[in-house]
Design an enzyme around this catalytic site. Structure first.
Site, PDB file in Angstrom:
ATOM      1  N   SER A   1       0.814  -1.088  -0.081  1.00  0.00           N
ATOM      2  CA  SER A   1       0.175   0.078   0.057  1.00  0.00           C
ATOM      3  C   SER A   1       0.963   0.965   0.129  1.00  0.00           C
ATOM      4  O   SER A   1       2.055   1.326   0.255  1.00  0.00           O
ATOM      5  CB  SER A   1      -1.094  -0.040   1.165  1.00  0.00           C
TER       6      SER A   1
ATOM      7  N   LEU B   1       3.157   4.440  -0.493  1.00  0.00           N
ATOM      8  CA  LEU B   1       4.300   4.625  -1.075  1.00  0.00           C
ATOM      9  C   LEU B   1       5.051   3.330  -1.896  1.00  0.00           C
ATOM     10  O   LEU B   1       5.381   3.354  -2.991  1.00  0.00           O
ATOM     11  CB  LEU B   1       5.470   5.490  -0.782  1.00  0.00           C
TER      12      LEU B   1
ATOM     13  N   SER C   1      11.849  10.611   5.655  1.00  0.00           N
ATOM     14  CA  SER C   1      10.982  11.716   5.372  1.00  0.00           C
ATOM     15  C   SER C   1      11.782  13.212   5.705  1.00  0.00           C
ATOM     16  O   SER C   1      12.966  13.313   6.019  1.00  0.00           O
ATOM     17  CB  SER C   1      10.124  11.658   6.741  1.00  0.00           C
TER      18      SER C   1
ATOM     19  N   TYR D   1       8.535  10.974  15.617  1.00  0.00           N
ATOM     20  CA  TYR D   1       8.437  10.571  14.162  1.00  0.00           C
ATOM     21  C   TYR D   1       9.787  11.397  13.624  1.00  0.00           C
ATOM     22  O   TYR D   1      10.360  10.512  12.867  1.00  0.00           O
ATOM     23  CB  TYR D   1       7.256  11.415  13.424  1.00  0.00           C
TER      24      TYR D   1
ATOM     25  N   THR E   1      -1.381   9.830   0.734  1.00  0.00           N
ATOM     26  CA  THR E   1      -1.042   8.199   1.075  1.00  0.00           C
ATOM     27  C   THR E   1      -2.071   7.605   2.363  1.00  0.00           C
ATOM     28  O   THR E   1      -2.893   8.513   2.794  1.00  0.00           O
ATOM     29  CB  THR E   1       0.404   7.906   1.091  1.00  0.00           C
TER      30      THR E   1
END
Length: 271
Positions: A13, A15, A138, A151, A186
């Site tokens: 699923s 990217l 990221s 994150y 996404t």
């Protein structure tokens, strides 16, 4: 095996799936790993319509799962040319509010999941004499907004890991890239763990309102991988803000980020 071979974690699923399809369109043999067998079957059907493909159940929190994938690739396809450590989850929340259980959860997937993939496939690529490892980080691994400490910390660690590997593995003829996209549309928001409802909603809003989708990002990332680039920042605005951070005195950069944060909070209240 005549075609090049790629293995992608989290390939069922988002990217990962978009990258799998982009590589398949380019004639690669594509193996995807994921923990969602239902989505895995759907993605595999898509890929098989384009060429040679395979799906393995692969939990990146288990080193033996990644080793099983490597063993399958070696036995059935003679090895692998590109490995993309893509599987990841999202989090949001203040440093005082985000629980230690959630910290351990995201570190185990976003950082240690990548470490496990690098560890297992470095061994295989050394044996075969070449390879390319691509780690999905990221823009949050380079730019650190508030209420995203967990994150940002995991993604920054992936950037550091990738830089180290790029130097360490050069003599082994193993190329390394690190991908640092900004927000794009996404299903990442499905996995988000947040310390409060506002942080959850903010993350989902940033993902859902993004200008670019996973397919567009995958195309840009594919082109950069083919060129052998190390830093891959598919968003032009991401590249711009990263340059500003590197060039500006921190005091000025911090003031700019505080102003941007205040603007975002004002827009949130108006919304």
């Amino acid at each position: 095996m005549g075609s090049k071979r790629v293995f992608i974690t989290g390939g069922a699923s988002g990217l990962g799936r978009a990258l799998a399809n982009r590589f398949a369109d380019a004639g690669y043999s594509v193996c995807i790993g994921d923990v969602d067998d239902g989505r895995g079957a759907e993605a595999l059907a898509e890929l098989k319509a384009k060429g040679q493909a395979h799906y393995v159940n692969c939990d990146v929190t288990k080193e033996h799962a990644l080793q099983s994938a490597a063993d399958w690739l070696l036995s059935n396809w003679g090895g692998v040319d590109i490995v993309i450590n893509n599987a990841g989850v999202a989090s949001a929340g203040g440093i005082a509010e985000f629980s230690m259980d959630d910290w351990e959860w995201i570190v185990n997937i976003n950082l240690l999941g990548v470490v496990r993939g690098c560890k297992v496939f470095t061994r295989l690529m050394r044996e075969q004499g070449s390879g390319h490892i691509v780690n999905i980080a990221s823009l949050a691994g380079l730019i650190y907004p508030p209420k995203m400490a967990s994150y940002c910390a995991t993604k920054a660690a992936v950037v550091a890991l990738s830089e180290t590997m790029s130097l360490e593995l050069d003599a082994d003829n193993i190329n390394v890239s690190v991908v640092c996209p900004s927000f794009f549309r996404t299903n990442l928001a499905e996995s988000v763990r947040a310390s409060d409802a506002d942080s959850q909603a903010a993350t989902q809003r940033l993902v859902n309102k993004a200008k670019l989708g996973a397919d567009e990002i995958a195309g840009r990332v594919f082109n950069s991988i083919e060129k052998g680039e190390f830093y891959i920042l598919p968003h032009p605005e991401g590249r711009s803000i990263w340059r500003l951070k590197r060039w500006l005195p921190f005091k000025r950069y911090r003031a700019m980020m505080l102003k941007q944060t205040a603007r975002m909070m004002t827009n949130k209240r108006k919304g």
